[in-house]
Scaffold this motif. Structure first.
Motif, PDB file in Angstrom:
ATOM      1  N   HIS A  95       0.832  -1.202   0.000  1.00  0.00           N
ATOM      2  CA  HIS A  95       0.000   0.000   0.000  1.00  0.00           C
ATOM      3  C   HIS A  95       0.871   1.258   0.000  1.00  0.00           C
ATOM      4  N   VAL A 119      -6.888  -2.026   3.903  1.00  0.00           N
ATOM      5  CA  VAL A 119      -7.154  -2.212   2.470  1.00  0.00           C
ATOM      6  C   VAL A 119      -8.068  -3.417   2.261  1.00  0.00           C
ATOM      7  N   ILE A 140     -12.006  -3.570   0.790  1.00  0.00           N
ATOM      8  CA  ILE A 140     -12.407  -4.392  -0.359  1.00  0.00           C
ATOM      9  C   ILE A 140     -13.637  -5.211  -0.007  1.00  0.00           C
ATOM     10  N   LEU A 183     -10.604   2.426  -2.699  1.00  0.00           N
ATOM     11  CA  LEU A 183      -9.202   2.273  -2.295  1.00  0.00           C
ATOM     12  C   LEU A 183      -8.370   3.485  -2.681  1.00  0.00           C
ATOM     13  N   THR A 184      -9.033   4.553  -3.105  1.00  0.00           N
ATOM     14  CA  THR A 184      -8.334   5.754  -3.540  1.00  0.00           C
ATOM     15  C   THR A 184      -7.396   6.265  -2.447  1.00  0.00           C
ATOM     16  N   GLU A 203      -4.688  -1.411  -7.452  1.00  0.00           N
ATOM     17  CA  GLU A 203      -6.146  -1.499  -7.325  1.00  0.00           C
ATOM     18  C   GLU A 203      -6.746  -2.231  -8.525  1.00  0.00           C
ATOM     19  N   GLN A 204      -6.258  -1.906  -9.714  1.00  0.00           N
ATOM     20  CA  GLN A 204      -6.759  -2.564 -10.918  1.00  0.00           C
ATOM     21  C   GLN A 204      -6.474  -4.069 -10.871  1.00  0.00           C
ATOM     22  N   GLN A 255      -8.840  -5.803  -8.464  1.00  0.00           N
ATOM     23  CA  GLN A 255     -10.183  -5.930  -9.032  1.00  0.00           C
ATOM     24  C   GLN A 255     -10.217  -6.997 -10.127  1.00  0.00           C
TER      25      GLN A 255
END
Length: 199
Positions: free
Chosen positions: A15, A169, A173, A179-180, A188-189, A192
């Motif tokens: 993170h 984090v 989720i 998660l900005t 993050e991508q 996901q």
């Protein structure tokens, strides 16, 4: 030749706090670079991993991509099994024999150092860059007394506190919260896309 910083961890997931901490230590110690070392299996986290070792490694690479003074080592993935700091540092000292190594830990880790696998040998391989936090003064002082001459290799670094953790984090989720600002956009991508930490 400048020294190298070594930041090990589960990075489950990595993170912004990890990145900001590494950046501050890099600047304070005037390092050549900081090498992130994702643990294949951390001895204190057996049974607690949420993402696979491969996913954690990929996310770490994504998090440091584009930062020229950060890199990722697969040293603990090559040997697999439980990741002991002594073994990792021994290999890295072979890779960088002419450079000093700083192993980066939090202040809460100092009181436990005497229980680390081959701690005396670790002091021969590296110094400790300790990210200072209030409340550990007495415990750190006692630990330094136990280590005698080696206590000179425990270097305190003051950095800002980062209000983010891997636990936060993962909780966001599960709760489907944004998660900005907590992880890099590419991380993050990845989370996901592979639906990590959703259970």
């Amino acid at each position: 030749m400048k020294a190298l910083g070594i930041l090990g961890g589960s990075f489950d997931p990595i993170h912004r706090g990890h990145i900001m901490l590494a950046q501050n230590v890099y600047e304070k110690l005037d390092l050549e670079r900081v090498i992130f070392v994702p643990a294949y299996v951390a001895p204190h986290k057996i049974g607690q991993s949420y993402a696979s070792p491969e996913d954690r490694y990929c996310m770490t690479e994504l998090a440091v991509d584009g930062i020229s003074h950060f890199s990722v080592s697969d040293v603990e993935f090559k040997k697999k099994g439980i990741s002991y700091t002594f073994e990792t540092l021994r290999i890295m000292k072979q890779q960088f024999p002419n450079q000093d190594l700083y192993f980066i830990i939090g202040a809460d880790g100092v009181p436990q150092l005497d229980s680390w696998h081959h701690i005396d040998e670790i002091f021969e391989l590296a110094k400790f860059a300790v990210v200072y936090r209030p409340g550990y003064e007495e415990e750190i002082a006692l630990a330094k007394q136990r280590f005698g001459e080696n206590s000179k290799k425990i270097i305190m670094i003051e950095t800002p506190e980062y209000p983010v953790s891997s636990t936060l984090v993962r909780e966001n989720i599960v709760k489907k919260l944004p998660l900005t600002g907590l992880v890099a956009p590419a991380v993050e991508q990845y989370i996901q896309e592979w639906r990590l930490y959703q259970k």
